[in-house]
Enzyme design. Structure first.
Site, PDB file in Angstrom:
ATOM      1  N   CYS A  48     -89.606  24.354  28.477  1.00  0.00           N
ATOM      2  CA  CYS A  48     -89.611  25.190  27.398  1.00  0.00           C
ATOM      3  C   CYS A  48     -90.641  26.111  27.122  1.00  0.00           C
ATOM      4  O   CYS A  48     -90.700  27.143  26.891  1.00  0.00           O
ATOM      5  CB  CYS A  48     -89.662  24.121  26.091  1.00  0.00           C
ATOM      6  SG  CYS A  48     -89.883  24.704  24.584  1.00  0.00           S
ATOM      7  N   CYS A  53     -87.456  27.949  26.486  1.00  0.00           N
ATOM      8  CA  CYS A  53     -87.176  28.367  25.250  1.00  0.00           C
ATOM      9  C   CYS A  53     -88.282  29.390  24.509  1.00  0.00           C
ATOM     10  O   CYS A  53     -88.024  30.184  23.867  1.00  0.00           O
ATOM     11  CB  CYS A  53     -86.994  27.263  24.225  1.00  0.00           C
ATOM     12  SG  CYS A  53     -87.888  25.844  24.596  1.00  0.00           S
ATOM     13  N   LYS A  56     -88.344  32.796  26.309  1.00  0.00           N
ATOM     14  CA  LYS A  56     -86.961  33.396  25.967  1.00  0.00           C
ATOM     15  C   LYS A  56     -86.982  34.043  24.558  1.00  0.00           C
ATOM     16  O   LYS A  56     -86.618  34.986  24.158  1.00  0.00           O
ATOM     17  CB  LYS A  56     -85.863  32.381  26.236  1.00  0.00           C
ATOM     18  CG  LYS A  56     -84.248  33.061  25.691  1.00  0.00           C
ATOM     19  CD  LYS A  56     -83.642  31.649  25.575  1.00  0.00           C
ATOM     20  CE  LYS A  56     -83.967  30.833  24.439  1.00  0.00           C
ATOM     21  NZ  LYS A  56     -83.110  29.581  24.588  1.00  0.00           N
ATOM     22  N   TYR A 183     -75.335  28.762  25.908  1.00  0.00           N
ATOM     23  CA  TYR A 183     -76.271  29.243  25.247  1.00  0.00           C
ATOM     24  C   TYR A 183     -77.110  30.213  26.035  1.00  0.00           C
ATOM     25  O   TYR A 183     -77.486  31.142  25.589  1.00  0.00           O
ATOM     26  CB  TYR A 183     -76.899  28.158  24.426  1.00  0.00           C
ATOM     27  CG  TYR A 183     -77.997  27.301  25.049  1.00  0.00           C
ATOM     28  CD1 TYR A 183     -79.264  27.650  25.313  1.00  0.00           C
ATOM     29  CD2 TYR A 183     -77.630  26.468  25.734  1.00  0.00           C
ATOM     30  CE1 TYR A 183     -80.168  26.963  25.788  1.00  0.00           C
ATOM     31  CE2 TYR A 183     -78.597  25.419  26.456  1.00  0.00           C
ATOM     32  CZ  TYR A 183     -79.904  25.788  26.478  1.00  0.00           C
ATOM     33  OH  TYR A 183     -80.685  25.186  27.089  1.00  0.00           O
ATOM     34  N   GLU A 187     -77.639  34.086  25.210  1.00  0.00           N
ATOM     35  CA  GLU A 187     -78.674  34.697  24.791  1.00  0.00           C
ATOM     36  C   GLU A 187     -79.301  35.674  25.778  1.00  0.00           C
ATOM     37  O   GLU A 187     -79.684  36.673  24.940  1.00  0.00           O
ATOM     38  CB  GLU A 187     -79.599  33.502  24.869  1.00  0.00           C
ATOM     39  CG  GLU A 187     -79.827  32.571  23.473  1.00  0.00           C
ATOM     40  CD  GLU A 187     -80.332  31.120  23.875  1.00  0.00           C
ATOM     41  OE1 GLU A 187     -80.535  30.559  22.866  1.00  0.00           O
ATOM     42  OE2 GLU A 187     -80.770  30.874  24.916  1.00  0.00           O
ATOM     43  N   HIS A 442     -82.170  33.581  -5.305  1.00  0.00           N
ATOM     44  CA  HIS A 442     -81.432  34.988  -5.255  1.00  0.00           C
ATOM     45  C   HIS A 442     -82.452  36.212  -5.239  1.00  0.00           C
ATOM     46  O   HIS A 442     -83.369  36.127  -5.890  1.00  0.00           O
ATOM     47  CB  HIS A 442     -80.292  35.207  -6.391  1.00  0.00           C
ATOM     48  CG  HIS A 442     -79.822  36.346  -6.472  1.00  0.00           C
ATOM     49  ND1 HIS A 442     -78.564  36.553  -5.596  1.00  0.00           N
ATOM     50  CD2 HIS A 442     -79.812  37.643  -7.262  1.00  0.00           C
ATOM     51  CE1 HIS A 442     -78.322  37.999  -5.740  1.00  0.00           C
ATOM     52  NE2 HIS A 442     -78.889  38.620  -6.719  1.00  0.00           N
ATOM     53  N   GLU A 447     -78.787  31.375   0.038  1.00  0.00           N
ATOM     54  CA  GLU A 447     -78.080  31.045  -1.381  1.00  0.00           C
ATOM     55  C   GLU A 447     -76.545  30.979  -1.165  1.00  0.00           C
ATOM     56  O   GLU A 447     -75.810  30.112  -1.791  1.00  0.00           O
ATOM     57  CB  GLU A 447     -78.214  32.077  -2.245  1.00  0.00           C
ATOM     58  CG  GLU A 447     -77.683  33.514  -2.471  1.00  0.00           C
ATOM     59  CD  GLU A 447     -77.776  34.310  -3.398  1.00  0.00           C
ATOM     60  OE1 GLU A 447     -77.341  33.837  -4.648  1.00  0.00           O
ATOM     61  OE2 GLU A 447     -78.269  35.338  -3.172  1.00  0.00           O
TER      62      GLU A 447
END
Length: 453
Positions: A48, A53, A56, A183, A187, A442, A447
């Site tokens: 990682c 990750c 990356k 993935y 990616e 908002h 939302e």
């Protein structure tokens, strides 16, 4: 006194592998008063931090500036045409990896964990041997060696690279072929496409991102195609040839070959359990080389445990960390704990990113029967002003019998950041009414989750 007193072990715990799971286990065990040592043959931090990750995601941030700089003109900024320098980003990313590795090392040191920067193999149910030849005994041994990228068994596979090597490229390639549909493949397809490369993703099946909701996958495919990424489905690789000029030619079954400057294999990861001496001491492996463990991460040998990707339960960094922590609390903290693998949120840091938690619509229909599905298909406000047609899609899957939200699936800007908080609601078993009762924040993309009708 009957018999000689038992000789003490060198350590209470010896950890093999200083990745996320191993470091967490070592730190927590030490905080419980255990004497702990850890061995790492490469760099502290594991996949990682060092080659996964974290670097990356930094590349993802760097790639996103390609769109942000263009969009800025629509917001009044007089942005000139900008050149991209791969080596600057690469070097800065690698420098940050160095920083993080230092932090991991400091964490171990501050908890009085002894770090051996060399390979360790298991030579007994309570013993390991370092590459230097030193033998060490421990009451418990924890294996946290992670997983490793797989290479296909085809002619010329040695001409390609894996995600491990991407972060060290000398230059940004002009043409990239990425083999895989998961993935990692998606990616890096997004990353190199934003850097200006011509990207072709080659997948042996007709689907990508298995396990994610079909509508979300289809939306990513549509957007990726509109961005110029090419896809070749049902296209198993046959062989790879290297030409005189150093470029590659990728041959595909029942299809025209593809010429490229870089071939990346993102065809899966296998548990890194080989050459550890596991079979010699009776540690059982499954057919894929994953270490078999029980709910408390104990192997078939009472004194040996394993956590993280080497067990191939769920190959995610936060899961390895949870497993390592639970192991240390169970064995050294007097607090037996197991990891709950239900409702684990996940993300794909594609362009745009995907985030999901819980059951897909198909899974929910199979398991629950009657379900309700709510969607919001919209253009983010920023994309509207920027003149981008790219649309976000949010999807909520609800158990029709209980009104409980059993799945959330999103694709759009900042989807992972939004989903992390929403995953709490799904994990807690909240109903659709709880979302409806929450007043919208908002204007925001988030939302849309409380406005689904």
């Amino acid at each position: 006194m009957n018999g000689a007193a038992a000789m003490p072990y060198d350590f209470d715990l010896f950890v093999i592998g200083a990745g996320s799971g191993g470091v967490r286990a070592a730190r927590i065990a030490a905080s419980h008063g255990a004497s702990v040592a850890i061995a790492e043959e490469y760099r502290v931090g594991g996949t990682c931090v060092i080659r996964g990750c974290v670097p990356k995601k930094l590349l993802v941030y760097g790639a996103h500036f390609a769109e942000d700089l263009k969009d800025a003109r629509r917001f009044g900024w007089n942005v000139p045409d900008c050149d991209f320098d791969w080596t600057v980003l690469r070097n800065n990313v690698l420098a940050d990896v160095d920083r993080l590795e230092g932090m991991y090392g400091n964490t171990l040191e501050s908890h009085n964990v002894r770090l051996f920067r060399e390979r360790a193999t298991i030579t007994g149910v309570h013993s390991v041997t370092l590459a230097s030849g030193r033998a060490i005994t421990a009451k418990y041994i924890l294996i946290a060696t992670g997983a490793w990228p797989m290479l296909p068994e085809i002619e010329g596979a040695e001409h390609g690279i894996t995600s491990n090597e991407v972060f060290h490229l000398d230059e940004c390639p002009r043409r990239v072929v990425i083999a895989g549909g998961g993935y990692i493949a998606n990616e890096f397809a997004g990353i190199f496409n934003e850097f200006g490369a011509h990207v072709t993703l080659v997948n042996r099946s007709d689907q990508m991102l298995r396990g994610y909701d079909a509508q979300i996958r289809d939306r990513l495919l549509q957007i990726s195609l509109s961005k110029g990424i090419n896809f070749r489905f049902n296209a198993p690789l046959e062989r790879v040839g290297k030409r005189e000029d150093g470029t590659l030619r990728v041959h595909i079954r029942d299809g025209d070959p593809i010429d490229c400057d870089l071939l990346i294999f993102a065809t899966g990861r296998r548990p890194k359990s080989d050459e550890l001496g596991l079979e010699d001491v009776g540690v059982e492996l499954d057919g894929k080389g994953a270490i078999r463990v029980d709910d408390h991460s104990r192997t078939s040998v009472e004194s040996i445990y394993a956590v993280g990707d080497v067990t191939d339960r769920v190959q995610l960094t936060p899961v390895a960390i949870r497993e390592g922590h639970a192991f240390a609390d169970t064995v050294f903290g007097g607090n037996p704990r197991t990891v709950d693998y239900g409702c684990i949120p996940s993300a794909v840091f594609s362009h745009p990113p995907i985030a999901a938690v819980g059951m897909t619509e198909a899974e929910a229909r199979d398991r629950l029967g009657a379900v309700k599905v709510y969607t919001s298909d919209f253009r983010a406000m920023k994309n509207v002003l920027a003149g981008r047609d790219e649309r976000a899609l949010y999807k909520m899957v609800v158990d029709a019998a209980t009104e409980r939200v059993v799945g959330l699936h999103m694709i759009g800007p900042d989807a992972p950041e939004i989903l992390q908080a929403a995953a709490v609601a799904v994990k807690a078993g909240l109903t659709k009414q709880a979302f409806d009762d929450t007043i919208a924040l908002h204007p925001s993309m988030a939302e849309e989750l409380v406005l689904l009708r």
